[in-house]
Every structure is written in C-alpha cells, then in structure tokens.
Design an enzyme around this catalytic site. Structure first.
Site, short mmCIF file in Angstrom:
data_model
loop_
_atom_site.label_atom_id
_atom_site.label_comp_id
_atom_site.label_asym_id
_atom_site.label_seq_id
_atom_site.Cartn_x
_atom_site.Cartn_y
_atom_site.Cartn_z
N THR A 90 0.91 -1.14 -0.13
CA THR A 90 0.05 0.01 0.11
C THR A 90 0.82 1.37 0.14
O THR A 90 1.97 1.19 -0.21
CB THR A 90 -1.14 -0.14 1.27
OG1 THR A 90 -1.92 0.97 0.91
CG2 THR A 90 -0.27 0.07 2.62
N LYS B 256 3.51 1.39 -3.88
CA LYS B 256 2.94 0.67 -4.93
C LYS B 256 3.71 0.55 -6.37
O LYS B 256 3.68 -0.28 -7.18
CB LYS B 256 1.30 1.01 -5.52
CG LYS B 256 0.35 0.59 -4.32
CD LYS B 256 -0.90 0.86 -4.55
CE LYS B 256 -1.80 0.25 -3.21
NZ LYS B 256 -3.14 0.83 -3.64
N GLY C 151 -9.00 12.10 -9.45
CA GLY C 151 -7.67 11.89 -9.15
C GLY C 151 -6.89 10.99 -10.23
O GLY C 151 -7.70 10.41 -11.28
N GLY D 121 -3.97 8.80 -9.32
CA GLY D 121 -2.91 8.34 -8.52
C GLY D 121 -3.21 6.47 -8.92
O GLY D 121 -3.51 6.31 -9.76
N GLY E 217 -16.58 2.15 -0.62
CA GLY E 217 -15.21 1.63 -0.78
C GLY E 217 -15.10 0.05 -0.13
O GLY E 217 -14.20 -0.62 -0.20
P1 NDP Z 1 -2.21 8.09 -4.56
O1 NDP Z 1 -1.52 8.91 -3.53
O2 NDP Z 1 -1.54 7.63 -5.72
O3 NDP Z 1 -3.05 9.24 -5.31
C1 NDP Z 1 -3.92 10.22 -4.65
C2 NDP Z 1 -4.83 11.01 -5.60
O4 NDP Z 1 -5.47 12.00 -4.98
C3 NDP Z 1 -3.82 11.84 -6.74
O5 NDP Z 1 -4.30 12.02 -7.83
C4 NDP Z 1 -4.01 13.15 -5.86
O6 NDP Z 1 -3.73 14.36 -6.77
C5 NDP Z 1 -5.41 13.20 -5.38
N1 NDP Z 1 -5.68 14.09 -4.26
C6 NDP Z 1 -5.20 13.92 -2.80
N2 NDP Z 1 -5.50 14.99 -2.04
C7 NDP Z 1 -6.06 15.86 -3.08
C8 NDP Z 1 -6.81 16.94 -2.81
N3 NDP Z 1 -6.98 17.49 -1.38
N4 NDP Z 1 -7.45 17.59 -3.66
C9 NDP Z 1 -7.42 17.13 -4.95
N5 NDP Z 1 -6.82 16.10 -5.18
C10 NDP Z 1 -6.37 15.24 -4.39
O7 NDP Z 1 -3.11 7.32 -3.45
P2 NDP Z 1 -3.79 5.81 -4.13
O8 NDP Z 1 -4.41 6.24 -5.40
O9 NDP Z 1 -3.12 4.74 -3.78
O10 NDP Z 1 -5.15 6.22 -3.08
C11 NDP Z 1 -6.33 6.84 -3.36
C12 NDP Z 1 -7.37 6.59 -2.40
O11 NDP Z 1 -7.87 5.22 -2.41
C13 NDP Z 1 -7.09 6.50 -0.90
O12 NDP Z 1 -7.93 7.19 -0.04
C14 NDP Z 1 -7.36 4.90 -0.53
O13 NDP Z 1 -7.68 4.69 0.62
C15 NDP Z 1 -8.14 4.52 -1.64
N6 NDP Z 1 -7.99 3.17 -2.00
C16 NDP Z 1 -9.19 2.24 -1.86
C17 NDP Z 1 -8.95 0.75 -1.87
C18 NDP Z 1 -10.13 0.00 -1.65
O14 NDP Z 1 -9.88 -1.26 -1.75
N7 NDP Z 1 -11.42 0.44 -1.18
C19 NDP Z 1 -7.77 0.27 -2.61
C20 NDP Z 1 -6.65 1.32 -3.02
C21 NDP Z 1 -6.93 2.74 -2.63
P3 NDP Z 1 -2.45 14.80 -7.13
O15 NDP Z 1 -1.85 13.88 -8.35
O16 NDP Z 1 -2.72 16.16 -7.80
O17 NDP Z 1 -1.29 14.80 -5.91
#
Ligand code: NDP
Length: 285
Positions: free
Chosen positions: A67, A71, A131, A133, A248
């Site tokens: 996590t 990743k 998002g 990420g 989720g």
């Molecule tokens: P990453 O850190 O890879 O990506 C986070 C994304 O969120 C980025 O695109 C970031 O934008 C955006 N972001 C974060 N904060 C803000 C904000 N305040 N305003 C606007 N955009 C924001 O994280 P992950 O993709 O790994 O995880 C994201 C979420 O998904 C987490 O909350 C995690 O708990 C959840 N998740 C749930 C799973 C499940 O099984 N239910 C599995 C995997 C993840 P920027 O690119 O601009 O930084």
C-alpha cells in the site's frame, strides 16, 4: 506429535498502515476456511522497501499486500510483474511461487466486481474519475478493459492526469480526456459512473471533493473507493440528493478476495469477509 506450530505469513507493507482494516477481513477468511495463515500489517519506510521484499523470501512468506507509498516503487524489486500491473505502473499484491516474487494489481478488478455485483452497467458508458494516483490508474484501466466507452480523468496536477489519459488512449479501447481540477468540476450530462479515487474524505479528514453537486446528472451512480469511513461526506451528499451510491467496502473486499486466492489457492469466503468488516465498523448489512 504431528502438530504444526508454524503459520503461513502474509504481510501488508506500507507507511502508514495503522488505520488499514484489511487484516480484519483476511483473518476472518483464514479462520472460516480453517487455514493456518496470518495477516500482518507491517510499517515499512520507503528506504526499507527493498529489504522488506527480500524478507518475503527469507521468511518463506506466501505474499504481501502493498500500500501507500510503495505501489509503484515495488515494481523495481520483483522477479515478475503481470502485464496489466506493468501498464498501471502499480502493484498491490505480491505472491511467491517457487521462490520467486510475482506482482499483480487487484485494486481495479475489485472495483469492477463491486460494480457488477451491484448491477451497475459499464459497457458503452461514460465514467468520470476524480484523481490520477495509483488507485485511479488501476480503476480507469479496468473500466476501459470492461467496456467503458469514455473516461474523464479529473486531477489537480496536470502532468499526472495527462499521463494517465495518454496511457488510456494509447493502450486501451476507451476514449479518455483530461480535465484540470482547478475549479468546481461539473459532471457532464451523459455520465453514468462517477468515482472519487482521491484521498479526500479519508479518515480523519472530513472534506468532500469540489464538484457541482446540484448539477449531477440524475442517473449517475456515485462511487467512493475510500473504505474508512465507508459513508464518506461525498457519498452522504450524493445519497441526500437521491443518487445511487457505492462505497469503498465492496472494492476492499473484492480486491482482497482476489489476493486471497493468489496466496492460498482457494476461493475467498466473500460473505464472511463482508460481515467481519461490517462488524468492525458497526454497520448493519
Ligand atoms: P495516491 O497518493 O497514489 O493518489 C492520490 C490522488 O488523490 C492523486 O491523484 C492526488 O492528486 C489526489 N488528491 C489527494 N488529495 C487531494 C486533494 N486535497 N485535492 C485534490 N486531489 C487530491 O493514492 P492512491 O491512488 O493509492 O489512493 C487513493 C485513495 O484510494 C486512498 O484514499 C485509498 O484509501 C483509496 N483506496 C481504496 C482501496 C479500496 O480497496 N477500497 C484500494 C486502494 C486505494 P495529485 O495527483 O494532484 O497529487
């Protein structure tokens, strides 16, 4: 004596890991199938990831979840990575076979199963994903492979969002566009699925994504992949406005179920896992 006092070990490598509830569903699943396995959330700092992957072999572990923030970095340390996980640039599950480490990504697949089990159609539909990420990459690629016709990626960092859109346009059958998230995002009228794949609303934060809520299309299904809390302010607002919502929880359970099969070779007891998570969060099913 023929008793075995050693159990098979599964990890969860991340930083932080304290708030991650995946162990609850995994331990319930192992117990239900009478498997002598244990799931260990382990705090692994970025500088120690290589050593931690080495420890999988040294400890003869069956595998691990990966996590935040490992990743992507983990791909460098694995013996083999599945093609779709390579495309996503992210691995969330490592399993060992004949002493070699294999990387897979079950996040997006878990999300697709959660749509399917809730009878939410994907084929030919438009989706918008907040998002860009690791989770957004996995979800958009799987949505595209499951037949979504058009995907809008909405992200505050232009470069990350554009890279994902280019990847979707070049490597999947879907048509993708990027929207820079520097204003309240308006979801276009013919969108069928809206997904929050950001951290906004993740415990202990209580905010919700900046979108034009009154302008949401009437029949859009609003999904949040944040598992903690399951009813995020985003979902509460959408439900209050009469939209069908998907939390989720389902994704967490189904991605875990696919990983479970990779580690144990057995089908996961999904209902047991769901009940365990609901009990942990005091939710009635
Ligand atoms: P990453 O850190 O890879 O990506 C986070 C994304 O969120 C980025 O695109 C970031 O934008 C955006 N972001 C974060 N904060 C803000 C904000 N305040 N305003 C606007 N955009 C924001 O994280 P992950 O993709 O790994 O995880 C994201 C979420 O998904 C987490 O909350 C995690 O708990 C959840 N998740 C749930 C799973 C499940 O099984 N239910 C599995 C995997 C993840 P920027 O690119 O601009 O930084």
């Amino acid at each position: 004596m023929s008793a075995c006092y050693r159990s098979e070990l599964i990890g969860l490598f991340g930083s932080p890991v304290d708030e991650n509830p995946t162990g609850v569903i995994m331990e319930a699943a192992f117990k239900a199938l009478n498997l002598n396995y244990h799931y260990h959330p382990i705090l692994v700092k970025p500088q120690d990831l290589k050593a931690a992957i080495g420890a999988l072999k040294a400890f003869n572990m069956k595998g691990t979840h990966i996590t935040i923030p490992h990743k992507t970095e983990v791909l460098t340390y694995l013996d083999d990575v599945a093609d779709d996980a390579k495309l996503m640039g992210a691995v969330n599950t490592v399993y060992l076979k004949n002493g070699r480490t294999y990387g897979e990504n079950t996040d997006g697949k878990g999300f697709i199963i959660s749509l399917q089990e809730n009878n939410i159609p994907i084929q030919g539909r438009r989706a918008a994903v907040l998002g860009a990420g690791g989770a957004a990459r996995a979800i958009t690629i799987e949505l595209a492979n499951a037949g979504a016709a058009h995907i809008t990626v909405v992200n505050r960092t232009r470069e990350k969002g554009q890279i994902l859109v280019d990847l979707l346009n070049h490597h999947t059958p879907a048509c993708a566009e990027f929207v820079l998230w520097d204003h309240s995002f308006k979801v276009s009228d013919n969108t069928g699925i809206l997904v929050n794949a950001t951290n906004i609303g993740l415990y202990p934060e209580t905010g919700k994504p900046d979108i034009d809520y009154p302008a949401l299309p009437a029949d859009v299904v609003v999904c949040d992949i944040i598992p903690n809390p399951p009813q995020t302010p985003f979902l509460q607002e959408a439900a209050r406005r009469g939209h069908k919502i998907l939390d989720g929880f389902s994704m967490l359970i189904h991605q875990g179920a696919i990983s479970f099969k990779l580690w144990t070779g057995q089908d996961a007891p999904v209902q047991v896992m769901r009940q365990a998570l609901a009990a942990e969060f005091n939710i009635e099913l």
